[in-house]
Design an enzyme around this catalytic site. Structure first.
Site, PDB file in Angstrom:
ATOM      1  N   ASP A 166     -11.453   2.793   3.917  1.00  0.00           N
ATOM      2  CA  ASP A 166     -11.874   1.382   3.882  1.00  0.00           C
ATOM      3  C   ASP A 166     -13.400   1.258   3.763  1.00  0.00           C
ATOM      4  O   ASP A 166     -13.902   0.185   3.432  1.00  0.00           O
ATOM      5  CB  ASP A 166     -11.461   0.694   5.185  1.00  0.00           C
ATOM      6  CG  ASP A 166     -10.224  -0.173   5.044  1.00  0.00           C
ATOM      7  OD1 ASP A 166     -10.015  -0.723   3.951  1.00  0.00           O
ATOM      8  OD2 ASP A 166      -9.497  -0.313   6.040  1.00  0.00           O
TER       9      ASP A 166
ATOM     10  N   LYS B 166       0.834  -1.211   0.000  1.00  0.00           N
ATOM     11  CA  LYS B 166       0.000   0.000   0.000  1.00  0.00           C
ATOM     12  C   LYS B 166       0.865   1.255   0.000  1.00  0.00           C
ATOM     13  O   LYS B 166       0.633   2.190  -0.766  1.00  0.00           O
ATOM     14  CB  LYS B 166      -0.927  -0.004   1.231  1.00  0.00           C
ATOM     15  CG  LYS B 166      -2.092  -0.967   1.102  1.00  0.00           C
ATOM     16  CD  LYS B 166      -2.807  -1.193   2.434  1.00  0.00           C
ATOM     17  CE  LYS B 166      -3.851  -2.303   2.261  1.00  0.00           C
ATOM     18  NZ  LYS B 166      -4.469  -2.737   3.515  1.00  0.00           N
TER      19      LYS B 166
ATOM     20  N   GLN C  22      -5.010  -1.383   9.514  1.00  0.00           N
ATOM     21  CA  GLN C  22      -4.944  -2.736   8.956  1.00  0.00           C
ATOM     22  C   GLN C  22      -5.581  -3.749   9.915  1.00  0.00           C
ATOM     23  O   GLN C  22      -5.285  -3.754  11.109  1.00  0.00           O
ATOM     24  CB  GLN C  22      -3.476  -3.099   8.676  1.00  0.00           C
ATOM     25  CG  GLN C  22      -3.264  -4.428   7.981  1.00  0.00           C
ATOM     26  CD  GLN C  22      -3.780  -4.466   6.546  1.00  0.00           C
ATOM     27  OE1 GLN C  22      -3.847  -3.443   5.867  1.00  0.00           O
ATOM     28  NE2 GLN C  22      -4.163  -5.632   6.098  1.00  0.00           N
TER      29      GLN C  22
HETATM   30  N1  GUN Z   1      -7.196  -6.794   6.119  1.00  0.00           N
HETATM   31  C1  GUN Z   1      -7.500  -7.553   5.041  1.00  0.00           C
HETATM   32  N2  GUN Z   1      -8.171  -6.831   4.120  1.00  0.00           N
HETATM   33  C2  GUN Z   1      -8.275  -5.579   4.628  1.00  0.00           C
HETATM   34  C3  GUN Z   1      -8.845  -4.380   4.133  1.00  0.00           C
HETATM   35  O1  GUN Z   1      -9.417  -4.310   3.045  1.00  0.00           O
HETATM   36  N3  GUN Z   1      -8.742  -3.305   4.943  1.00  0.00           N
HETATM   37  C4  GUN Z   1      -8.127  -3.357   6.168  1.00  0.00           C
HETATM   38  N4  GUN Z   1      -8.104  -2.251   6.902  1.00  0.00           N
HETATM   39  N5  GUN Z   1      -7.591  -4.455   6.653  1.00  0.00           N
HETATM   40  C5  GUN Z   1      -7.660  -5.552   5.883  1.00  0.00           C
END
Ligand code: GUN
Length: 299
Positions: free
Chosen positions: A121, A54, A98
């Site tokens: 998100d 990311k 995350q």
């Molecule tokens: N962990 C796995 N997929 C995601 C996601 O799309 N967003 C976040 N914040 N954590 C994750």
């Protein structure tokens, strides 16, 4: 029939290109640099890989990346204090915490502490409600990526039968809301659904998001249907010490023999998730500054 393969890697590159163009415009015309803050608590290896990817892609499209890595034993109070500071920071337009969080932290409490306008998100309860009521929301990245690919393949989705397998808050439920928003007839199937094969056979669009390797065989698929496979599962290795193969929730070969179009694993939905995170960040930035949003990057 042999299905058209929907190339998520190429599609994601196009999305990033669009994001990068818009970011360049924001800098040049308005003097604004969109910023994304990613918070990682603990050392989960898969999460570390995602967070690194990311950060790298955020910088590649010209945005500012702020990484906050906290110890696994971090208290809720310390994490909430960091979120409050990011909420107040004008250089931060998107905040992502995350998941999963270590067990002693309350995920709902933490997610709902994020300013909904910065919730890239789309997990904050306000954004969930806005999406459910058809209002302008921040939309979860994985289902947004699936929607973009479906729109690109079909044009209009109006009137199509869609079956979403899986009812998670991250994929299944928001995916169903998005398909409903595009006027599909939507069924959400799950582990208790009776006669799942018959339900799936009705679908013009199948979205599989259950996390069970190769669970959907080709004889569940209506000829010509579009199959969007959200699953990323690693099979046990063929020999000790090797890495197992990555597979989706659909049995690719048998589904591809029947479907009209299908996303592969890897290289389908996966690359779209981070691309949509970047898209959401530029969208959040534009909304925060009251400037026009890029077209085609939101629901
Ligand atoms: N962990 C796995 N997929 C995601 C996601 O799309 N967003 C976040 N914040 N954590 C994750």
């Amino acid at each position: 029939m042999s299905a058209k393969v929907i190339d998520g890697t190429a599609f994601a590159a196009q999305v990033r290109e669009k994001v990068a163009t818009h970011v360049a415009g924001l800098k040049e015309v308005h003097g604004i640099t969109p910023g994304l803050a990613v918070v990682l608590v603990g050392e989960d290896p898969a999460s570390q890989v995602y967070v690194r990817a990311k950060g790298k892609q955020t910088v590649e499209v010209g945005m500012a990346s702020f990484e906050h890595r906290l110890d696994a034993a971090t208290s809720e109070a310390v994490l909430l204090d960091l979120i409050a500071r990011l909420n107040a920071d004008p250089a931060v337009h998107g905040i992502l915490v995350q998941l999963p969080l270590p067990a002693h932290l309350d995920e709902d409490l933490v997610i709902n502490a994020i300013d909904p306008a910065k919730d890239v998100d789309g997990f904050h309860i306000s954004n969930v409600g806005l999406l459910a009521t058809g209002q302008k929301a921040m939309v979860p990245c994985t289902p947004l990526g699936c929607l973009m690919m479906l729109r690109a393949h079909h044009g209009s989705l109006s009137g199509l039968e869609a079956v979403v397998i899986g009812r998670s808050n991250i994929v299944g439920k928001p995916m169903a809301q998005l398909l409903l928003g595009d006027s599909c007839t939507v069924t959400i199937a799950h582990s208790r659904t009776r006669d799942l094969p018959e339900v799936v056979r009705r679908a013009d669009i199948v979205v599989a998001a259950v996390g069970r390797p190769q669970m959907v065989p080709g004889d569940w698929i209506k000829p010509g249907a579009t199959v969007i496979d959200v699953g990323i599962n690693r099979l046990p290795p063929a020999e000790e010490g090797a890495k197992g193969r990555l597979v989706g929730d659909c049995d690719y070969d048998s589904c591809a023999a029947v479907a009209g179009a299908i996303t592969p694993v890897p290289g389908g939905v996966g690359p779209m998730t981070i691309a949509c995170l970047l898209a959401n960040t530029v969208t959040a930035c534009c909304r925060a500054h009251g400037v026009p949003e890029p077209e085609g990057l939101t629901a």
